[in-house]
Design a protein around this motif. Structure first.
Motif, PDB file in Angstrom:
ATOM      1  N   LEU A   1      50.834  44.133  47.702  1.00 25.25           N
ATOM      2  CA  LEU A   1      51.232  45.505  47.028  1.00 25.25           C
ATOM      3  C   LEU A   1      50.022  46.247  46.821  1.00 25.25           C
ATOM      4  O   LEU A   1      49.290  47.247  46.840  1.00 25.25           O
ATOM      5  CB  LEU A   1      52.518  46.265  47.155  1.00 25.25           C
ATOM      6  CG  LEU A   1      53.484  46.711  48.107  1.00 25.25           C
ATOM      7  CD1 LEU A   1      55.036  47.433  47.453  1.00 25.25           C
ATOM      8  CD2 LEU A   1      52.500  47.294  49.085  1.00 25.25           C
ATOM      9  N   ALA A   2      49.969  45.564  45.686  1.00 23.98           N
ATOM     10  CA  ALA A   2      49.032  45.845  44.830  1.00 23.98           C
ATOM     11  C   ALA A   2      47.590  45.440  44.693  1.00 23.98           C
ATOM     12  O   ALA A   2      46.945  46.511  44.826  1.00 23.98           O
ATOM     13  CB  ALA A   2      49.246  44.774  43.138  1.00 23.98           C
ATOM     14  N   MET A   3      47.638  44.620  45.545  1.00 20.50           N
ATOM     15  CA  MET A   3      46.016  43.958  46.137  1.00 20.50           C
ATOM     16  C   MET A   3      45.857  45.129  47.611  1.00 20.50           C
ATOM     17  O   MET A   3      44.725  45.395  47.799  1.00 20.50           O
ATOM     18  CB  MET A   3      46.356  42.717  47.059  1.00 20.50           C
ATOM     19  CG  MET A   3      45.923  41.842  45.703  1.00 20.50           C
ATOM     20  SD  MET A   3      46.570  40.155  47.261  1.00 20.50           S
ATOM     21  CE  MET A   3      45.264  40.161  47.957  1.00 20.50           C
ATOM     22  N   ALA A   4      47.081  45.349  47.928  1.00 17.35           N
ATOM     23  CA  ALA A   4      46.679  46.808  49.309  1.00 17.35           C
ATOM     24  C   ALA A   4      45.703  47.637  48.504  1.00 17.35           C
ATOM     25  O   ALA A   4      44.833  48.571  49.065  1.00 17.35           O
ATOM     26  CB  ALA A   4      47.694  47.028  50.024  1.00 17.35           C
ATOM     27  N   ILE A   5      46.743  48.142  47.349  1.00 15.59           N
ATOM     28  CA  ILE A   5      46.429  49.176  46.472  1.00 15.59           C
ATOM     29  C   ILE A   5      44.429  49.524  46.028  1.00 15.59           C
ATOM     30  O   ILE A   5      43.716  50.060  46.038  1.00 15.59           O
ATOM     31  CB  ILE A   5      46.955  50.374  45.699  1.00 15.59           C
ATOM     32  CG1 ILE A   5      48.503  50.022  46.523  1.00 15.59           C
ATOM     33  CG2 ILE A   5      46.738  51.030  44.920  1.00 15.59           C
ATOM     34  CD1 ILE A   5      48.167  51.040  47.746  1.00 15.59           C
ATOM     35  N   GLU A   6      44.510  47.987  45.305  1.00 18.92           N
ATOM     36  CA  GLU A   6      43.243  47.392  44.863  1.00 18.92           C
ATOM     37  C   GLU A   6      42.305  47.410  45.216  1.00 18.92           C
ATOM     38  O   GLU A   6      40.899  48.024  44.902  1.00 18.92           O
ATOM     39  CB  GLU A   6      43.381  46.485  44.021  1.00 18.92           C
ATOM     40  CG  GLU A   6      43.900  46.660  43.196  1.00 18.92           C
ATOM     41  CD  GLU A   6      44.880  45.584  41.900  1.00 18.92           C
ATOM     42  OE1 GLU A   6      44.689  44.731  42.161  1.00 18.92           O
ATOM     43  OE2 GLU A   6      45.639  45.597  41.060  1.00 18.92           O
ATOM     44  N   GLN A   7      42.255  47.818  46.876  1.00 17.98           N
ATOM     45  CA  GLN A   7      41.071  46.737  48.296  1.00 17.98           C
ATOM     46  C   GLN A   7      40.794  48.988  48.061  1.00 17.98           C
ATOM     47  O   GLN A   7      39.503  48.513  49.105  1.00 17.98           O
ATOM     48  CB  GLN A   7      41.116  46.767  48.978  1.00 17.98           C
ATOM     49  CG  GLN A   7      41.845  44.637  48.631  1.00 17.98           C
ATOM     50  CD  GLN A   7      42.497  44.027  49.955  1.00 17.98           C
ATOM     51  OE1 GLN A   7      42.583  44.757  50.591  1.00 17.98           O
ATOM     52  NE2 GLN A   7      42.648  42.974  50.057  1.00 17.98           N
ATOM     53  N   ALA A   8      41.326  49.243  47.631  1.00 14.00           N
ATOM     54  CA  ALA A   8      41.023  50.970  48.209  1.00 14.00           C
ATOM     55  C   ALA A   8      39.999  51.894  47.026  1.00 14.00           C
ATOM     56  O   ALA A   8      40.143  51.942  46.287  1.00 14.00           O
ATOM     57  CB  ALA A   8      41.522  51.674  48.197  1.00 14.00           C
ATOM     58  N   ASP A   9      38.737  52.079  47.510  1.00 14.03           N
ATOM     59  CA  ASP A   9      38.130  52.969  46.433  1.00 14.03           C
ATOM     60  C   ASP A   9      38.583  54.540  46.410  1.00 14.03           C
ATOM     61  O   ASP A   9      38.409  54.245  44.904  1.00 14.03           O
ATOM     62  CB  ASP A   9      36.322  53.319  46.977  1.00 14.03           C
ATOM     63  CG  ASP A   9      35.528  51.314  47.433  1.00 14.03           C
ATOM     64  OD1 ASP A   9      36.092  51.137  46.491  1.00 14.03           O
ATOM     65  OD2 ASP A   9      35.130  51.953  47.761  1.00 14.03           O
ATOM     66  N   ASP A  10      39.222  54.839  46.909  1.00 13.72           N
ATOM     67  CA  ASP A  10      39.625  55.951  46.636  1.00 13.72           C
ATOM     68  C   ASP A  10      41.474  55.646  46.190  1.00 13.72           C
ATOM     69  O   ASP A  10      42.103  57.055  45.925  1.00 13.72           O
ATOM     70  CB  ASP A  10      40.157  56.732  47.698  1.00 13.72           C
ATOM     71  CG  ASP A  10      40.356  56.776  49.185  1.00 13.72           C
ATOM     72  OD1 ASP A  10      41.297  55.415  48.830  1.00 13.72           O
ATOM     73  OD2 ASP A  10      41.220  57.192  49.438  1.00 13.72           O
ATOM     74  N   LEU A  11      42.216  54.911  45.183  1.00 11.07           N
ATOM     75  CA  LEU A  11      43.345  54.366  44.817  1.00 11.07           C
ATOM     76  C   LEU A  11      43.371  53.731  44.378  1.00 11.07           C
ATOM     77  O   LEU A  11      42.639  53.006  44.295  1.00 11.07           O
ATOM     78  CB  LEU A  11      44.242  53.923  45.864  1.00 11.07           C
ATOM     79  CG  LEU A  11      44.202  54.322  47.678  1.00 11.07           C
ATOM     80  CD1 LEU A  11      45.800  53.176  48.337  1.00 11.07           C
ATOM     81  CD2 LEU A  11      44.600  56.143  47.847  1.00 11.07           C
TER      82      LEU A  11
END
Length: 204
Positions: free
Chosen positions: A17-27
């Protein structure tokens, strides 16, 4: 920037989940915890919390309500995808619900939607809510027999199954049978849900 925290006690899934979030520039990930109590100690107030239902300590709908009370929006991300789990979580305040087989894009899409004031539930799970609302729209008088209505009223009054049996001069096993039929007809499983159902439909 949308701030996000994760509450999940499975290390590998929490990392995913952390990776999914950190891969987005707006999150932006501002914290992760293994329990609701651990999240409390983080002393952060993110825009959105990704919350598992089955956790040590406070869990389930109680966990959802607890986190929502802190002023943050909750998206449940859980292996539990049964109708009761979805309905209870949404009733407790969850703005989104995804199962753990959701893709990273779905997670990010849900976070953005919920942060923007919308709700986000996968189509399959949304059908549970639609069916629950349809059942709720039908009056109790049309759904339940007079005896079932009588038993539901006693449940709402706080009577135990044994007390109900004594008052109605029936066997406790008969009370159990009536309660199961009431649960099947209304979708309300727990006594607190049955009480709320009765009070919400009680005529003034």
């Amino acid at each position: 920037m949308i701030t996000v925290a994760i509450v999940d006690d499975h290390p590998l899934y929490r990392q995913g989940l952390a990776m999914a979030i950190e891969q987005a520039d707006d999150l932006e990930l501002v914290g992760d915890a293994t329990s609701v109590e651990h999240f409390d100690r983080l002393d952060v107030t993110p825009d959105v919390v990704l919350l598992d239902l089955h956790l040590p300590g406070i869990q389930g709908a109680e966990g959802v309500a607890h986190v929502c009370a802190r002023g943050t929006k909750v998206i449940v991300v859980s292996a539990a995808g049964a109708a009761d789990d979805v309905i209870d979580a949404v009733a407790a305040g969850a703005a989104g619900y995804l199962t753990k087989d959701a893709e990273a894009d779905d997670i990010r899409r849900a976070v953005r939607a919920v942060a923007g004031g919308q709700t986000y539930v996968s189509p399959t799970l949304a059908s549970y809510l639609i069916n629950a609302n349809r059942k709720r729209a039908m009056s109790l008088e049309h759904r339940l027999s007079p005896r079932e209505l009588e038993i539901l009223a006693l449940v709402a009054a706080g009577e135990t199954d044994r007390d109900i049996a004594k008052q109605l001069f029936i066997a406790t096993a008969t009370v159990y049978s009536h309660l199961e039929r009431i649960r099947d007809k209304t979708g309300a499983r727990r006594r607190a849900q049955l009480t709320r159902l009765y009070l919400e439909n009680k005529k003034p």
